[in-house]
Design an enzyme around this catalytic site. Sequence first.
Site, PDB file in Angstrom:
ATOM      1  NE  ARG A   1       4.699 -82.940 -70.483  1.00 38.22           N
ATOM      2  CZ  ARG A   1       3.830 -82.169 -69.837  1.00 38.22           C
ATOM      3  NH1 ARG A   1       3.539 -82.399 -68.562  1.00 38.22           N
ATOM      4  NH2 ARG A   1       3.229 -81.183 -70.460  1.00 38.22           N
TER       5      ARG A   1
ATOM      6  CB  SER B 179       6.026 -81.122 -76.981  1.00 35.71           C
ATOM      7  OG  SER B 179       5.037 -80.143 -77.164  1.00 35.71           O
TER       8      SER B 179
ATOM      9  CD  GLU C  50       6.783 -83.638 -73.341  1.00 33.94           C
ATOM     10  OE1 GLU C  50       7.141 -82.452 -73.175  1.00 33.94           O
ATOM     11  OE2 GLU C  50       5.609 -83.988 -73.469  1.00 33.94           O
TER      12      GLU C  50
HETATM   13  C1  LIG Z   1      -0.643 -84.589 -81.207  1.00 31.38           C
HETATM   14  C2  LIG Z   1      -0.043 -84.859 -79.864  1.00 31.38           C
HETATM   15  C3  LIG Z   1      -0.251 -83.983 -78.836  1.00 31.38           C
HETATM   16  C4  LIG Z   1       0.291 -84.221 -77.567  1.00 31.38           C
HETATM   17  N1  LIG Z   1       0.063 -83.339 -76.557  1.00 31.38           N
HETATM   18  C5  LIG Z   1       0.555 -83.578 -75.335  1.00 31.38           C
HETATM   19  C6  LIG Z   1       0.307 -82.674 -74.255  1.00 31.38           C
HETATM   20  O1  LIG Z   1      -0.368 -81.674 -74.395  1.00 31.38           O
HETATM   21  N2  LIG Z   1       0.850 -82.958 -73.062  1.00 31.38           N
HETATM   22  C7  LIG Z   1       1.605 -84.057 -72.848  1.00 31.38           C
HETATM   23  O2  LIG Z   1       2.055 -84.275 -71.705  1.00 31.38           O
HETATM   24  N3  LIG Z   1       1.854 -84.936 -73.830  1.00 31.38           N
HETATM   25  C8  LIG Z   1       1.349 -84.736 -75.083  1.00 31.38           C
HETATM   26  N4  LIG Z   1       1.608 -85.615 -76.085  1.00 31.38           N
HETATM   27  C9  LIG Z   1       2.488 -86.775 -75.828  1.00 31.38           C
HETATM   28  C10 LIG Z   1       1.744 -88.056 -75.434  1.00 31.38           C
HETATM   29  O3  LIG Z   1       0.421 -88.091 -75.959  1.00 31.38           O
HETATM   30  C11 LIG Z   1       1.686 -88.248 -73.916  1.00 31.38           C
HETATM   31  O4  LIG Z   1       2.976 -88.344 -73.362  1.00 31.38           O
HETATM   32  C12 LIG Z   1       0.889 -89.504 -73.554  1.00 31.38           C
HETATM   33  O5  LIG Z   1       0.598 -89.499 -72.185  1.00 31.38           O
HETATM   34  C13 LIG Z   1       1.620 -90.798 -73.916  1.00 31.38           C
HETATM   35  O6  LIG Z   1       0.706 -91.881 -73.753  1.00 31.38           O
HETATM   36  P1  LIG Z   1       0.876 -93.214 -74.603  1.00 31.38           P
HETATM   37  O7  LIG Z   1      -0.121 -94.188 -74.148  1.00 31.38           O
HETATM   38  O8  LIG Z   1       0.853 -92.895 -76.052  1.00 31.38           O
HETATM   39  O9  LIG Z   1       2.330 -93.646 -74.124  1.00 31.38           O
HETATM   40  P2  LIG Z   1       3.492 -94.281 -75.028  1.00 31.38           P
HETATM   41  O10 LIG Z   1       3.995 -93.282 -76.000  1.00 31.38           O
HETATM   42  O11 LIG Z   1       3.040 -95.582 -75.539  1.00 31.38           O
HETATM   43  O12 LIG Z   1       4.597 -94.483 -73.893  1.00 31.38           O
HETATM   44  C14 LIG Z   1       5.212 -93.360 -73.283  1.00 31.38           C
HETATM   45  C15 LIG Z   1       6.012 -93.846 -72.087  1.00 31.38           C
HETATM   46  O13 LIG Z   1       5.114 -94.346 -71.103  1.00 31.38           O
HETATM   47  C16 LIG Z   1       5.419 -95.703 -70.784  1.00 31.38           C
HETATM   48  N5  LIG Z   1       4.158 -96.406 -70.528  1.00 31.38           N
HETATM   49  C17 LIG Z   1       3.112 -96.544 -71.364  1.00 31.38           C
HETATM   50  N6  LIG Z   1       2.131 -97.233 -70.774  1.00 31.38           N
HETATM   51  C18 LIG Z   1       2.573 -97.553 -69.533  1.00 31.38           C
HETATM   52  C19 LIG Z   1       2.011 -98.264 -68.434  1.00 31.38           C
HETATM   53  N7  LIG Z   1       0.804 -98.812 -68.476  1.00 31.38           N
HETATM   54  N8  LIG Z   1       2.754 -98.381 -67.295  1.00 31.38           N
HETATM   55  C20 LIG Z   1       3.996 -97.842 -67.216  1.00 31.38           C
HETATM   56  N9  LIG Z   1       4.583 -97.174 -68.229  1.00 31.38           N
HETATM   57  C21 LIG Z   1       3.871 -97.025 -69.373  1.00 31.38           C
HETATM   58  C22 LIG Z   1       6.141 -96.234 -72.008  1.00 31.38           C
HETATM   59  O14 LIG Z   1       6.971 -97.352 -71.702  1.00 31.38           O
HETATM   60  C23 LIG Z   1       6.942 -95.021 -72.433  1.00 31.38           C
HETATM   61  O15 LIG Z   1       8.111 -94.898 -71.671  1.00 31.38           O
HETATM   62  C24 LIG Z   1       1.073 -85.389 -77.352  1.00 31.38           C
HETATM   63  C25 LIG Z   1       1.270 -86.302 -78.401  1.00 31.38           C
HETATM   64  C26 LIG Z   1       0.719 -86.042 -79.648  1.00 31.38           C
HETATM   65  C27 LIG Z   1       0.910 -87.046 -80.755  1.00 31.38           C
END
Ligand SMILES: Cc1cc2nc3c(=O)[nH]c(=O)nc-3n(C[C@H](O)[C@H](O)[C@H](O)COP(=O)(O)OP(=O)(O)OC[C@H]3O[C@@H](n4cnc5c(N)ncnc54)[C@H](O)[C@@H]3O)c2cc1C
Length: 307
Positions: free
Chosen positions: A174, A228, A299
């Site tokens: 992460r 998480s 996280e």
């Molecule tokens: C039900 C559920 C299950 C999940 N399971 C997992 C799992 O198994 N493993 C896991 O790792 N995570 C998991 N997550 C967490 C999450 O889905 C991941 O971290 C995901 O990759 C975040 O993507 P997002 O587009 O929603 O990012 P956001 O939440 O919108 O942003 C997260 C971070 O990334 C940055 N960011 C977003 N887009 C960009 C970009 N284009 N360039 C640079 N920075 C950017 C944001 O500024 C922020 O700091 C889960 C979440 C949920 C709700």
Amino acid sequence: MNMAEPISRPSALRGTLRLNEPMARHVSWRTGGPAARAYAPLDSEDLAAFLASLPVNEPVCFVGLGSNLLVRDGGLRGTVVLMHDPAGAMRAEGELIYADASTASPKVARFAATQGLEGSEFLAGVPGTVGGALAMNAGCYGSETWDVVARVRTVSRAGRITERGRDEFETGYRHVELRGAKLGEDEWFVAAWFRFRPGDQSAARKRIKDLLARRLETQPLDLPNAGSVFRNPPGDHAARLIEAAGLKGREIGGARISEKHANFIVNPKGRASAADIEALIALARDTVAKRFGIDLVPEVRIVGEAA
Ligand SMILES: Cc1cc2nc3c(=O)[nH]c(=O)nc-3n(C[C@H](O)[C@H](O)[C@H](O)COP(=O)(O)OP(=O)(O)OC[C@H]3O[C@@H](n4cnc5c(N)ncnc54)[C@H](O)[C@@H]3O)c2cc1C
């Protein structure tokens, strides 16, 4: 309260700029204050022109599907770039899969499977965008995003678009850093090329199905959450520690530590404030530290101002 001070918007821009945009609409916890300005770009050239038009000190926060983000109740003072695009491009390019950063990660998993490729299945369980997966090095079931990245395309604050190899990034659990630039402050992802291994379409599809079924069984997917909350400490699981500390089901305001999975905080009635969630995060952290001497590291990313 009107937090937004006008910023001149060059007329050549083709995206949508909104003022005082409620961030609860853009994060999976469904709570949080407004962004002073929120820009939804039309494509990466438009995004580059928008970034270049901002004052140099403007705070910028990219948001994908907001599935790893807690926006405090006072909102964000600067500019949010809304990166989720249901029509984000995705295609096979030779041996690689290209995807815009705005594309949802589970779509990439399904598309790669239909191309007869294996190794993308874990992305089906990560409900964010490709940009969010790259920024977080999202992963599960033994795989991480950067294991399968061939190269990426980024945009800088000055509006420069660059292709970068994976060797330009330092990645870990992460954790992602771009050598020589501040990722998330001065440079962001706009696209990625993934390398998956040739395999069997039906095997990949079955693995996606099994993985999603397992998640439905073990995670509170019917309630607003952000996955998480804490990273797993070395050799242990945050969920096990929180449960052993007796915190399953504990509520503060409208937020609750899930009974189904103790490392999830849920917003069951949609009435939790970001402060409720942050207070539960602090409670879990303090209690686990006192009981077991382990400092849980969040996280989820917490941004914005307190109310
Ligand atoms: C039900 C559920 C299950 C999940 N399971 C997992 C799992 O198994 N493993 C896991 O790792 N995570 C998991 N997550 C967490 C999450 O889905 C991941 O971290 C995901 O990759 C975040 O993507 P997002 O587009 O929603 O990012 P956001 O939440 O919108 O942003 C997260 C971070 O990334 C940055 N960011 C977003 N887009 C960009 C970009 N284009 N360039 C640079 N920075 C950017 C944001 O500024 C922020 O700091 C889960 C979440 C949920 C709700």
